[in-house]
Motif scaffolding. Structure first.
Motif, PDB file in Angstrom:
ATOM      1  N   GLU A  34       0.814  -1.219   0.000  1.00 13.49           N
ATOM      2  CA  GLU A  34       0.000   0.000   0.000  1.00 13.49           C
ATOM      3  C   GLU A  34       0.855   1.281   0.000  1.00 13.49           C
ATOM      4  O   GLU A  34       0.569   2.224  -0.710  1.00 13.49           O
TER       5      GLU A  34
ATOM      6  N   GLN B 111       0.886   5.005  -2.341  1.00 13.39           N
ATOM      7  CA  GLN B 111       0.327   6.194  -1.709  1.00 13.39           C
ATOM      8  C   GLN B 111       1.274   7.387  -1.816  1.00 13.39           C
ATOM      9  O   GLN B 111       2.483   7.246  -1.641  1.00 13.39           O
TER      10      GLN B 111
ATOM     11  N   ARG C 153     -10.981  12.689  -3.238  1.00 15.84           N
ATOM     12  CA  ARG C 153     -10.002  11.608  -3.432  1.00 15.84           C
ATOM     13  C   ARG C 153      -8.796  11.791  -2.513  1.00 15.84           C
ATOM     14  O   ARG C 153      -8.213  10.815  -2.056  1.00 15.84           O
TER      15      ARG C 153
ATOM     16  N   LYS D 134      -9.925  10.371   0.660  1.00 15.70           N
ATOM     17  CA  LYS D 134     -10.043   8.910   0.611  1.00 15.70           C
ATOM     18  C   LYS D 134      -8.700   8.256   0.327  1.00 15.70           C
ATOM     19  O   LYS D 134      -8.618   7.038   0.192  1.00 15.70           O
ATOM     20  N   LYS D 135      -7.666   9.078   0.197  1.00 15.44           N
ATOM     21  CA  LYS D 135      -6.307   8.599  -0.068  1.00 15.44           C
ATOM     22  C   LYS D 135      -6.176   7.875  -1.404  1.00 15.44           C
ATOM     23  O   LYS D 135      -5.361   6.976  -1.562  1.00 15.44           O
ATOM     24  N   THR D 136      -7.009   8.241  -2.356  1.00 14.80           N
ATOM     25  CA  THR D 136      -6.871   7.637  -3.673  1.00 14.80           C
ATOM     26  C   THR D 136      -6.397   8.669  -4.687  1.00 14.80           C
ATOM     27  O   THR D 136      -6.338   8.407  -5.881  1.00 14.80           O
TER      28      THR D 136
ATOM     29  N   LYS E  64      -4.223   8.712  -8.461  1.00 15.08           N
ATOM     30  CA  LYS E  64      -4.383   7.495  -9.246  1.00 15.08           C
ATOM     31  C   LYS E  64      -5.523   7.682 -10.233  1.00 15.08           C
ATOM     32  O   LYS E  64      -6.529   8.316  -9.932  1.00 15.08           O
TER      33      LYS E  64
ATOM     34  N   THR F 215      -8.780   7.233 -12.110  1.00 13.92           N
ATOM     35  CA  THR F 215     -10.038   6.668 -11.632  1.00 13.92           C
ATOM     36  C   THR F 215     -10.543   5.572 -12.568  1.00 13.92           C
ATOM     37  O   THR F 215     -11.481   4.860 -12.242  1.00 13.92           O
TER      38      THR F 215
ATOM     39  N   GLY G 163      -6.600   2.918 -12.563  1.00 17.91           N
ATOM     40  CA  GLY G 163      -5.977   2.773 -11.251  1.00 17.91           C
ATOM     41  C   GLY G 163      -4.472   2.981 -11.227  1.00 17.91           C
ATOM     42  O   GLY G 163      -3.843   2.867 -10.181  1.00 17.91           O
TER      43      GLY G 163
END
Ligand code: ZN
Length: 132
Positions: free
Chosen positions: A2, A6, A89, A92-94, A97, A99, A102
């Motif tokens: 992970e 991040q 995002r 949401k810690k995304t 990246k 959408t 990914g």
């Protein structure tokens, strides 16, 4: 792992600041009152996912739909929705990246367009699709 995908916290904060600045400018251009926006941010700074949702959102679904339609009708409004998405995002810690696929979006692209949600590949695919 992970951690590898991040983004560093400091970088995220930098993009967050950029996005908030863009958001403020867009809201201003769209004629929203600065004051309302400020109240909104203070009131909702508790850190939940809705913190960056649009400030009309709590009025109700119908009003929200009208609001969204209004925003989609202008370039500034569409950008504002993208900026709001990007901010959620970040929470949401995304953020950073694509959408769609990914994959990590090129940082140079994010520097130029902090609210970019697609990587260059997916973006050009989408543009091709739109032309067909
Ligand atoms: Zn992609």
């Amino acid at each position: 792992m992970e951690l590898e995908v991040q983004m560093e916290k400091t970088k995220l904060q930098k993009y967050e600041q950029k996005l908030l600045t863009i958001r403020k400018e867009l809201l201003h251009e769209l004629g929203y009152l600065e004051e309302a926006v400020l109240n909104h941010t203070t009131r909702e700074s508790s850190g939940d996912l809705s913190a960056y949702s649009f400030h009309m959102a709590d009025i109700g679904t119908d009003a929200m739909r009208r609001e969204t339609a209004f925003l989609l009708a202008s370039k500034e409004g569409r950008t504002l929705l993208d900026v709001n998405d990007a901010l959620s995002r970040i929470q949401k810690k995304t953020y950073g990246k694509c959408t769609d696929c990914g994959k990590v979006i090129n940082p140079k692209r994010l520097d130029a367009v902090p609210h970019a949600k697609l990587c260059i590949q997916c973006q050009s695919d989408e543009e091709k699709n739109q032309k067909q």
